[in-house]
Design a protein around this motif. Sequence first.
Motif, short mmCIF file in Angstrom:
data_model
loop_
_atom_site.label_atom_id
_atom_site.label_comp_id
_atom_site.label_asym_id
_atom_site.label_seq_id
_atom_site.Cartn_x
_atom_site.Cartn_y
_atom_site.Cartn_z
N UNK A 135 16.78 4.01 -59.25
CA UNK A 135 16.53 2.73 -59.92
C UNK A 135 17.71 1.78 -59.75
N UNK A 136 18.92 2.31 -59.95
CA UNK A 136 20.11 1.46 -59.78
C UNK A 136 20.23 0.97 -58.34
N UNK A 137 19.99 1.88 -57.38
CA UNK A 137 20.08 1.46 -55.97
C UNK A 137 19.04 0.40 -55.64
N UNK A 138 17.86 0.50 -56.24
CA UNK A 138 16.84 -0.53 -56.00
C UNK A 138 17.26 -1.87 -56.60
N UNK A 153 20.32 -3.08 -57.06
CA UNK A 153 21.42 -3.72 -56.32
C UNK A 153 21.09 -3.95 -54.85
N UNK A 154 19.95 -3.46 -54.38
CA UNK A 154 19.56 -3.67 -52.98
C UNK A 154 18.82 -5.00 -52.88
N UNK A 155 19.51 -6.03 -52.44
CA UNK A 155 18.96 -7.39 -52.35
C UNK A 155 18.76 -7.71 -50.87
N UNK A 156 17.54 -7.98 -50.49
CA UNK A 156 17.22 -8.29 -49.10
C UNK A 156 17.11 -9.80 -48.91
N UNK A 157 17.72 -10.30 -47.85
CA UNK A 157 17.66 -11.74 -47.57
C UNK A 157 17.09 -11.98 -46.19
N UNK A 213 27.75 -2.03 -59.23
CA UNK A 213 26.49 -1.33 -59.50
C UNK A 213 26.29 -0.13 -58.59
N UNK A 214 26.64 -0.25 -57.32
CA UNK A 214 26.51 0.88 -56.41
C UNK A 214 27.46 2.01 -56.77
N UNK A 215 28.67 1.66 -57.17
CA UNK A 215 29.62 2.68 -57.61
C UNK A 215 29.14 3.35 -58.90
N UNK A 216 28.52 2.57 -59.79
CA UNK A 216 27.96 3.15 -61.01
C UNK A 216 26.87 4.16 -60.71
N UNK A 217 26.05 3.90 -59.69
CA UNK A 217 25.01 4.86 -59.31
C UNK A 217 25.62 6.16 -58.81
N UNK A 218 26.69 6.06 -58.03
CA UNK A 218 27.35 7.27 -57.52
C UNK A 218 27.96 8.08 -58.66
N UNK A 219 28.63 7.38 -59.60
CA UNK A 219 29.23 8.07 -60.73
C UNK A 219 28.16 8.70 -61.61
N UNK A 220 27.07 7.98 -61.83
CA UNK A 220 25.98 8.49 -62.65
C UNK A 220 25.43 9.79 -62.09
N UNK A 221 25.28 9.86 -60.76
CA UNK A 221 24.70 11.06 -60.16
C UNK A 221 25.72 12.16 -59.97
N UNK A 222 26.98 11.81 -59.71
CA UNK A 222 27.97 12.82 -59.38
C UNK A 222 28.73 13.41 -60.55
N UNK A 223 28.94 12.62 -61.61
CA UNK A 223 29.75 13.10 -62.72
C UNK A 223 29.15 14.32 -63.43
N UNK A 280 29.42 -8.49 -54.65
CA UNK A 280 28.97 -8.68 -56.02
C UNK A 280 28.26 -7.45 -56.59
N UNK A 281 27.65 -6.67 -55.72
CA UNK A 281 26.90 -5.49 -56.19
C UNK A 281 27.68 -4.19 -56.03
N UNK A 282 28.96 -4.27 -55.65
CA UNK A 282 29.76 -3.05 -55.44
C UNK A 282 29.87 -2.24 -56.72
#
Length: 292
Positions: free
Chosen positions: A283-286, A288-292, A231-241, A227-229
């Motif tokens: 911020x994005x990684x935080x 989408x990082x859900x701890x259970x 958001x994680x991909x968005x963080x990579x694109x945001x930093x790498x593009x 479900x959070x894939x």
Amino acid sequence: MSLLVQLIPVGVGLLIFVSIMLIFTLFSNQGEALLDRLAGQYTARLKPLFESQQIPLTPGQFILIQVGSVLLCFALGLASGPDLVTKLAMGLLLAGVGALIPMRWLKEQQRRRDRKFAEQFADASALIGNSVRSGLSLLQALEVLVREMEDPMAYEVYQVLQNTRVGLPVDTALEQWAERMNNADLNIFTTAVVIQRQTGGDLGHVLNTLSSTIRQRQKIQGQIQALTAQGRMGAIVLAGLPIFMGVVLYFINPERMKLFFTEPMGWGMLALSAMTLGAGFMIIRRIVAIDI
């Protein structure tokens, strides 16, 4: 200044030559001995990590790879750019990237090993529980686990058994194992075993229940990862593009892009961009990082 520009190709050639020599001495005992003398503390910090991760390299060989990567990337940076300042800026930037690439690889190996260990732990806990319920002692159950399971679980349990064979108490060996792996499920397992050995009880039932709980949690974690894939991909694109586009524009129009490296305002803009990109990525990684 013109003399320095003329010496750039000589420097690039020298750096490439040193990089090749480092590669040739990668598996040389003399090269590793020299590194041990020059970087003793760094090697000492890397050695436990390499031993625990079962990486088919020695710390000395890894340092040689890291140094060679830095020199090679620095040479590539010097070979690009229209003027000396831009060449040095690109060289230093790429040298930093060259230093990070081997460390990133090392951390990725550790992450993969820890993930595989976590995936194996539910089966390992069930196997130990069933072995104990069939009448085996805890140490005998651990020996069964070493024979039946693959690495890294088998290797880690073997280390625990080796510690007990040289006189270390079982409880202490398990606690050291939990501290070394830093795994939440292993911490629960160690606590359950230590309490059972002190107070008594049905250890097999406890471990089977723990195994079922771990499987349910892994199932939920898999659903969360899916479900959070995005958001994680968005963080990579945001930093790498932006970085990718900056490199492309640098080769398309170096005269304009060199202002980022030669003017104080350009340095400030690069620093501000790096801070904002890093903050957005974290911020994005935080989120989408859900701890259970």
